[in-house]
Design an enzyme around this catalytic site. Structure first.
Site, PDB file in Angstrom:
ATOM      1  N   HIS A  13      -1.263  -6.081  -7.932  1.00 44.10           N
ATOM      2  CA  HIS A  13      -1.281  -5.494  -9.270  1.00 44.10           C
ATOM      3  C   HIS A  13      -2.434  -4.504  -9.414  1.00 44.10           C
ATOM      4  O   HIS A  13      -2.250  -3.389  -9.880  1.00 44.10           O
ATOM      5  CB  HIS A  13      -1.392  -6.606 -10.318  1.00 44.10           C
ATOM      6  N   HIS A  28      -5.312   0.283 -10.287  1.00 45.67           N
ATOM      7  CA  HIS A  28      -6.691   0.638 -10.639  1.00 45.67           C
ATOM      8  C   HIS A  28      -7.508   1.026  -9.413  1.00 45.67           C
ATOM      9  O   HIS A  28      -8.703   0.769  -9.361  1.00 45.67           O
ATOM     10  CB  HIS A  28      -7.375  -0.532 -11.352  1.00 45.67           C
ATOM     11  N   LYS A  79       1.930   5.915 -16.509  1.00 44.05           N
ATOM     12  CA  LYS A  79       0.730   5.108 -16.788  1.00 44.05           C
ATOM     13  C   LYS A  79       0.065   5.816 -17.957  1.00 44.05           C
ATOM     14  O   LYS A  79      -0.477   6.903 -17.824  1.00 44.05           O
ATOM     15  CB  LYS A  79      -0.192   5.064 -15.565  1.00 44.05           C
TER      16      LYS A  79
END
Length: 148
Positions: A13, A28, A79
């Site tokens: 993730h 990220h 995003k």
């Protein structure tokens, strides 16, 4: 949703990202962003400013789209707001996120204040059931614990 996808763990993730319901979640990591942008699968949509504190050379907040097949940009997932540290090694990020996970075993949402040189930020982690890392990222502002 519990925030935990059976197909992905916290590592995937955070470092790889997921596409769920037409939106990019997680993702990220600047190395993954760089790699996919070179392959034409990620399209940088711009810097996110507004009420946020000014980003620095260490951290950025951006918007981008991600198309896993890079052929048809019409089906790219967006995003809306994504933040990442820049120029950090995967080892450094793993150490930071492990710290947040260990600290977060007794909390749902963790906000750890961090200062590196003149950069001050929060290391944010969402820990589920005291043992699962759902996500982890850096932010200029802390997050509130979610209502159950």
């Amino acid at each position: 949703s519990s925030g935990i996808n059976a197909e992905y763990g916290g590592f995937e993730h955070v470092f790889v990202g997921e596409i769920r319901n037409g939106s990019v979640i997680g993702f990220h990591n600047w190395i993954q962003f760089y790699r996919l942008e070179r392959e034409g699968k990620v399209d940088y949509r711009g810097f996110i400013g507004g009420r946020r504190q000014q980003d620095s050379e260490f951290m950025i907040t951006i918007q981008f789209s991600w198309d896993e097949d890079a052929d048809d940009k019409d089906d790219a997932a967006l995003k809306y707001v994504g933040g990442t540290m820049l120029g950090t090694s995967p080892e450094f990020e793993m150490a930071m996120y492990t710290l947040a996970w260990v600290y977060g075993k007794e909390n749902d949402v963790v906000n750890i204040p961090i200062a590196i040189e003149d950069q001050e930020f929060y290391l944010i982690a969402h820990v589920f059931k005291g043992k699962y890392l759902g996500t982890c990222f850096t932010s200029r502002t802390p997050q509130e614990e979610r209502k159950r």
